[in-house]
Write a protein that holds these residues in place. Structure first.
Motif, PDB file in Angstrom:
ATOM      1  N   PRO A 160      60.059  18.708   1.783  1.00 34.67           N
ATOM      2  CA  PRO A 160      60.567  20.055   1.478  1.00 34.67           C
ATOM      3  C   PRO A 160      60.486  20.313  -0.020  1.00 34.67           C
ATOM      4  N   ASP A 161      59.335  20.762  -0.495  1.00 35.19           N
ATOM      5  CA  ASP A 161      59.075  20.896  -1.922  1.00 35.19           C
ATOM      6  C   ASP A 161      59.745  22.170  -2.454  1.00 35.19           C
ATOM      7  N   PHE A 162      61.035  22.070  -2.734  1.00 30.69           N
ATOM      8  CA  PHE A 162      61.784  23.227  -3.214  1.00 30.69           C
ATOM      9  C   PHE A 162      61.247  23.716  -4.561  1.00 30.69           C
ATOM     10  N   TYR A 163      60.907  22.775  -5.441  1.00 34.07           N
ATOM     11  CA  TYR A 163      60.397  23.168  -6.754  1.00 34.07           C
ATOM     12  C   TYR A 163      59.048  23.876  -6.624  1.00 34.07           C
ATOM     13  N   GLY A 164      58.157  23.330  -5.788  1.00 33.14           N
ATOM     14  CA  GLY A 164      56.863  23.963  -5.597  1.00 33.14           C
ATOM     15  C   GLY A 164      56.987  25.357  -5.026  1.00 33.14           C
ATOM     16  N   CYS A 165      57.876  25.544  -4.067  1.00 28.40           N
ATOM     17  CA  CYS A 165      58.061  26.873  -3.474  1.00 28.40           C
ATOM     18  C   CYS A 165      58.646  27.840  -4.495  1.00 28.40           C
ATOM     19  N   GLU A 166      59.615  27.357  -5.283  1.00 30.71           N
ATOM     20  CA  GLU A 166      60.264  28.214  -6.265  1.00 30.71           C
ATOM     21  C   GLU A 166      59.315  28.587  -7.395  1.00 30.71           C
ATOM     22  N   THR A 167      58.428  27.652  -7.767  1.00 34.10           N
ATOM     23  CA  THR A 167      57.541  27.872  -8.917  1.00 34.10           C
ATOM     24  C   THR A 167      56.291  28.667  -8.541  1.00 34.10           C
ATOM     25  N   THR A 199      65.094  15.186   1.595  1.00 32.12           N
ATOM     26  CA  THR A 199      65.557  16.545   1.295  1.00 32.12           C
ATOM     27  C   THR A 199      66.434  16.554   0.058  1.00 32.12           C
ATOM     28  N   THR A 200      67.346  15.576  -0.031  1.00 35.16           N
ATOM     29  CA  THR A 200      68.227  15.500  -1.195  1.00 35.16           C
ATOM     30  C   THR A 200      67.429  15.245  -2.468  1.00 35.16           C
ATOM     31  N   LEU A 201      66.444  14.344  -2.414  1.00 35.23           N
ATOM     32  CA  LEU A 201      65.625  14.065  -3.588  1.00 35.23           C
ATOM     33  C   LEU A 201      64.911  15.319  -4.080  1.00 35.23           C
ATOM     34  N   PHE A 202      64.314  16.066  -3.158  1.00 34.05           N
ATOM     35  CA  PHE A 202      63.574  17.259  -3.563  1.00 34.05           C
ATOM     36  C   PHE A 202      64.509  18.363  -4.046  1.00 34.05           C
ATOM     37  N   ARG A 203      65.687  18.463  -3.439  1.00 34.21           N
ATOM     38  CA  ARG A 203      66.657  19.454  -3.913  1.00 34.21           C
ATOM     39  C   ARG A 203      67.112  19.102  -5.331  1.00 34.21           C
ATOM     40  N   ASN A 204      67.413  17.824  -5.560  1.00 37.69           N
ATOM     41  CA  ASN A 204      67.837  17.408  -6.893  1.00 37.69           C
ATOM     42  C   ASN A 204      66.716  17.599  -7.922  1.00 37.69           C
ATOM     43  N   GLU A 205      65.474  17.257  -7.522  1.00 38.11           N
ATOM     44  CA  GLU A 205      64.354  17.409  -8.450  1.00 38.11           C
ATOM     45  C   GLU A 205      64.186  18.862  -8.869  1.00 38.11           C
ATOM     46  N   ALA A 206      64.286  19.771  -7.913  1.00 39.16           N
ATOM     47  CA  ALA A 206      64.146  21.192  -8.236  1.00 39.16           C
ATOM     48  C   ALA A 206      65.251  21.651  -9.179  1.00 39.16           C
ATOM     49  N   ASP A 207      66.475  21.217  -8.916  1.00 35.67           N
ATOM     50  CA  ASP A 207      67.595  21.603  -9.777  1.00 35.67           C
ATOM     51  C   ASP A 207      67.426  21.023 -11.180  1.00 35.67           C
ATOM     52  N   CYS A 208      66.882  19.799 -11.264  1.00 31.06           N
ATOM     53  CA  CYS A 208      66.709  19.155 -12.572  1.00 31.06           C
ATOM     54  C   CYS A 208      65.582  19.801 -13.373  1.00 31.06           C
ATOM     55  N   ARG A 209      64.485  20.120 -12.711  1.00 28.47           N
ATOM     56  CA  ARG A 209      63.340  20.716 -13.427  1.00 28.47           C
ATOM     57  C   ARG A 209      63.634  22.144 -13.871  1.00 28.47           C
ATOM     58  N   THR A 210      64.511  22.832 -13.174  1.00 33.37           N
ATOM     59  CA  THR A 210      64.803  24.231 -13.510  1.00 33.37           C
ATOM     60  C   THR A 210      66.065  24.382 -14.341  1.00 33.37           C
ATOM     61  N   GLY A 211      66.728  23.263 -14.676  1.00 37.92           N
ATOM     62  CA  GLY A 211      67.893  23.327 -15.548  1.00 37.92           C
ATOM     63  C   GLY A 211      69.207  23.570 -14.850  1.00 37.92           C
ATOM     64  N   ARG A 212      69.205  23.613 -13.533  1.00 36.87           N
ATOM     65  CA  ARG A 212      70.471  23.812 -12.828  1.00 36.87           C
ATOM     66  C   ARG A 212      71.329  22.551 -12.859  1.00 36.87           C
ATOM     67  N   GLN A 213      70.692  21.396 -13.089  1.00 34.25           N
ATOM     68  CA  GLN A 213      71.413  20.157 -13.330  1.00 34.25           C
ATOM     69  C   GLN A 213      70.971  19.576 -14.666  1.00 34.25           C
ATOM     70  N   ASP A 214      71.830  18.797 -15.260  1.00 35.73           N
ATOM     71  CA  ASP A 214      71.524  18.148 -16.533  1.00 35.73           C
ATOM     72  C   ASP A 214      70.400  17.139 -16.337  1.00 35.73           C
ATOM     73  N   ALA A 215      69.268  17.357 -16.999  1.00 33.76           N
ATOM     74  CA  ALA A 215      68.104  16.482 -16.827  1.00 33.76           C
ATOM     75  C   ALA A 215      68.379  15.058 -17.276  1.00 33.76           C
TER      76      ALA A 215
END
Length: 916
Positions: A622-629, A697-713
């Protein structure tokens, strides 16, 4: 001591007495060993609550297997993989999750002895015990003891213990036949059992043989799973066809869209998938050739099984009894994964450069049953053989008050996996010859391979002969075994106190265990197209010393304490872990028991977690970052980057620490009469250093949040997620790296309750009423130290477990007739949209309603000790709650619910021989 006997007799009568006796005086119970204690007791209810499922319960409530009975328990609230999980690692096995904790956190015993783990890893990660192999014909009862029990039973007993007690006394012979099927089709099965036994003053012998046969249930057998037209999220809109022939091209901005094949191209392949392939359209993506026919996968396996059991004891003299038992089972499970796992895609599912357009391109061809010669040809067959042998001697030490029990236990499980699967080289060569042409080098910027496809030839079928020529045969053999020597000394009258005798038990144990998952080297080396598997092997030694003390402080108050030390050793490593348990029983009046217990537990590092080698897998990422970007604003279901098949690698960690836990419980049992009892218990379990393989799913959700700044990188979560997911220069995911680490803390608080009531109605017969209930009050998870705690009851991405489960039964006996109605109500769970977004705030996210099913058993006693029963399971043919947000097959949560529907069985039993 009298009050204790009064309550014990009342509870025993409520649970075990089938008829109503005129004599209401309390009876003295035989001293027996109860689950959860090493010391024999003359009571049914103790300081540790026990849920009991008797052989009569299994028969009356319609359960076909031991696994069915266990998974119907209110304590089994966790979602688990099963035969509906098409393409899972352990599709031929069954497990349970007590209180939503990992299946491996429950200790599974047979007569107090451990069973070998299933050779394959649950979800490709951890060991567990398969509960599908014990025949019901030899079960006397099943005890479920919740909470930490390591001080008595050692490693794994964190969520609780399941002890399957087998029959030791059978007089004569019983022949049992059960046969039937499902009213919606498929799944027809038959079972034949022969059980017999004989006893003398000095010996006892019991044997049993069981043969079983089960036909598969296919997705096509159920309305919801046979076609994409059943997609509940479409709400009447045109169905979305599966992508059988797909050409996907990416523009300079990395956005992909489907390349229109034209209606004529799809007409060329219209005969595929049962003449259902057509020119299809997916909103936001484009046109392709697809089909609504998606019901080829099995929802229930084809299965054949044979089981044999023998138990015997011989009393040599007053000080020595020899005993032994043997349990052997053989089974064959065949599952079919369907078109989702039977396809070809260029560059092993990745992208390539189309020389004609210069674009990055994906080509995908789902291979139909017409092309493969039928999916049965490529079914996944698991052939299992399991045994347990126990040899022992017990008796008294001279004229002392000490009893001894010395025994050897060995349990083993061997599993052979056989599949016919296409080899990567021949399959790629087939499609290169058909339309791709030879590779023309690699792109200098992206490194992707370059081809010049003849797209007109892409839209055509391969022949069965062509496909069969690409097949190789996979033959993987995996094995586990565990063995131990045990010596136990018990003295129920160690010393006399004013309130009664002190009891003491001491146990010494030494043994070892082995796990070997030797996947076919062709799979490990990547020789088979789109297929990977787990691998690894290891062995370790185990030693333990334990003791338990029971002290009657007053006539009303009994205290007990257990302590145990376990040590494990393997190559270059050793761990030791002490555990203890304190328990109190207080009976202020004859009919009331108040109880409390506090215990610690541990789980030794899982064999799979320790010894797994580099093991590959494929997952729908579930590539959340790819879909968002690359596809901003598009729904996940329409995003081409979502659910793309992506390779991953997982390896074990030999430096893991034990998982530790603490639990405490308080409760009460009230039994004012022999015909009524009521229990209420509270349990809290706290787990530290839990081993985690984060979900994809959790890994991809966290990766998307980290790459977009929603979580502290710079946080531990972000550093972990970003290191595990690899992307190429185009931003496409090329690999996922996972593995176990000690990282998590988990807590579960639960409330359980039960009630039983028997009513005598004179000439109208007797009525049996029963109910049980569980409510998970709290379930939290802290993935990394110092980070926020996740509320699993409100974080749907992490958990879909049932918060509440209620069961109830009404039984009636009159003369030769009997009937039992059993109901099981499971509470709300999150819908699919809430799961994928980990939020209930997203429009459309929410909860599914409760799910209630009923089983009905009607029995009649025939002449000559024969009986006949009609069993209707899921009486109302209740399907899983409709999830209007579920937009991918099978359109319901298969880990929580089953789609099988109503089953109808006829069961005949004939008893003959023995003493009259």
């Amino acid at each position: 001591m009298q009050s204790r006997k009064l309550l014990a007799a009342a509870i025993a009568a409520a649970f075990f007495v089938p008829a109503f006796a005129a004599d209401t005086e309390p009876k003295t119970l035989e001293t027996v060993t109860v689950t959860g204690s090493l010391i024999p007791r003359a009571v049914v209810e103790t300081a540790t609550p026990t849920i009991e499922i008797t052989a009569a319960d299994i028969q009356r409530q319609g359960f076909k297997t031991v696994a069915d009975a266990l998974r119907a328990s209110p304590l089994a609230s966790g979602a688990v993989q099963n035969a509906q999980s098409s393409g899972s690692f352990t599709q031929g096995a069954q497990s349970i999750s007590l209180f939503g904790l990992d299946p491996g956190f429950t200790k599974i015993l047979v007569d107090g002895h451990p069973l070998a783990n299933y050779p394959l890893l649950y979800n490709g990660q951890s060991n567990f015990v398969d509960i599908s192999t014990i025949p019901t014909s030899i079960v006397e009862r099943i005890d479920i003891v919740p909470g930490n029990q390591s001080a008595v039973y050692g490693s794994d007993a964190i969520a609780g213990v399941v002890n399957i007690i087998l029959k030791k006394n059978v007089d004569g012979f019983d022949v049992n036949f059960r046969g039937g099927g499902y009213t919606d089709g498929g799944g027809g099965n038959q079972r034949v059992q022969l059980t017999g036994g004989h006893s003398t003053d000095r010996s006892k012998t019991v044997f049993s043989v069981e043969l079983g046969n089960q036909a598969p249930i296919y997705g096509a057998d159920r309305k919801l799973t046979r076609s994409t037209a059943s997609d509940p999220s479409r709400n009447g809109a045109d169905p979305i066809a599966s992508r059988n022939f797909l050409r996907l091209a990416y523009d300079a901005n990395g956005r992909g869209s489907y390349v229109d094949p034209g209606a004529e191209a799809c007409e060329n392949v219209s005969s595929l998938f049962n003449n259902s392939t057509y020119y299809a359209y997916r909103p936001g993506s484009g046109y392709y050739c697809g089909s609504q026919d998606v019901g080829q996968a099995t929802l229930s396996n084809k299965k054949r099984s044979a089981t044999g059991y023998v138990s015997s004891s011989f009393k040599v003299n007053d000080h020595l009894e020899l005993y032994g038992s043997g349990l052997y089972g053989s089974s064959s499970n065949t599952s079919i994964a369907g078109s989702n796992f039977t396809f070809w895609s260029a560059n092993n599912g990745g992208r390539f450069i189309d020389q004609g357009t210069g674009q990055q391109t994906v080509a995908q061809h789902a291979l139909s049953p017409e092309e493969t010669g039928g999916y049965d040809r490529i079914g996944n067959r698991n052939i299992g053989q399991q045994y347990q042998v126990i040899l022992g001697a017990r008796g008294k030490l001279g004229d002392s008050a000490w009893d001894y029990d010395a025994y050897y236990n060995r349990s083993a499980y061997s599993l052979t996996n056989k599949q016919n699967r296409p080899l990567a080289g021949p399959l790629d060569a087939l499609f290169e010859q058909q339309f791709m042409g030879p590779q023309l080098g690699n792109d200098a910027t992206t490194g992707l391979p370059i081809y010049a496809p003849n797209w007109a030839n892409f839209y055509q079928a391969v022949t069965p002969e062509q496909y069969i020529a690409t097949l190789g045969q996979i033959n993987s053999v995996s094995q586990t075994w565990t063995q131990d020597l045990n010596v136990q000394l018990t003295n129920t009258s160690l010393a006399a106190l004013p309130a009664g005798d002190i009891g003491l038990a001491i146990v010494g144990q030494a043994g070892n265990e082995h796990w070997s998952n030797r996947t076919d080297l062709g799979v490990v080396n990547g020789d088979y197209w789109g297929l990977s598997g787990t691998q690894g092997h290891g062995k370790r030694q185990h030693y333990a010393l334990a003791g338990e003390l029971s002290v009657p402080i007053t006539a009303e108050l009994l205290a007990s304490a257990a302590v145990r030390y376990d040590r494990y050793q393997w190559t270059g490593n050793a761990i030791g872990r002490p555990t203890y348990k304190l328990a109190f029983e207080y009976r202020p009046i004859d009919t009331l028991l108040l109880r409390a217990n506090y215990a610690t537990a541990f789980r030794a590092p899982d064999m799979g977690y320790l010894f797994a080698g580099d093991s590959g897998y494929f997952t729908g990422a579930p590539d959340f970052y790819g879909c968002e970007t690359f596809y901003p604003g598009e729904a996940l279901r329409d995003c081409p980057a979502y659910n793309q098949s992506t390779p991953g690698v997982r390896a074990g960690n030999p430096d893991l620490k034990p998982i530790t836990a603490k639990s405490y419980g308080v409760g009460a049992v009230w039994s004012p009469t022999q015909d009524f009892n009521l229990s209420l218990d509270y349990l809290s379990i706290r787990i530290a250093d839990k081993v985690e393989d984060l979900s994809v799913t959790t890994l991809f959700r966290n990766e998307a949040d980290c790459r977009t700044g929603r979580q502290d990188a710079g946080s531990a979560t972000c550093q972990d997620a970003l290191s595990r997911i690899t992307r190429d220069a185009t931003g496409a995911v090329t690999n996922i790296r996972s593995g176990p680490i000690n990282s998590s803390n988990e807590r579960v608080d639960a409330l359980t309750a039960g009630a039983n009531y028997r009513i005598g109605m004179g000439a109208a017969g007797n009525l049996r009423l029963g109910a049980s209930y569980s409510n998970t009050l709290k379930h939290t998870l802290q993935q990394y130290a110092g980070e926020s705690t996740i509320d699993l009851l409100r974080a749907p991405q992490y958990s879909t477990d049932f918060k509440t489960i209620t069961t109830a039964s009404v039984g009636w006996d009159r003369g030769d007739w009997s009937a039992t109605l059993f109901g099981n109500r499971r509470g709300r769970t999150p819908n699919y949209l809430a799961q994928v977004n980990n939020s209930y705030a997203v429009p459309g996210a929410g909860h599914l309603g409760s799910w209630t099913t009923f089983n009905l058993n009607i029995g009649y006693q025939l002449p000559d000790d024969a009986s006949l029963s009609l069993v209707l399971n899921n009486l109302r043919n209740t399907k899983p709650p409709m999830d209007r947000s579920y937009y991918s097959l099978p359109y319901f949560n298969a880990d929580n619910y089953d789609i099988y529907g109503r089953s109808v069985f006829v069961e005949f039993n004939w008893h003959f021989g023995g003493k009259k």
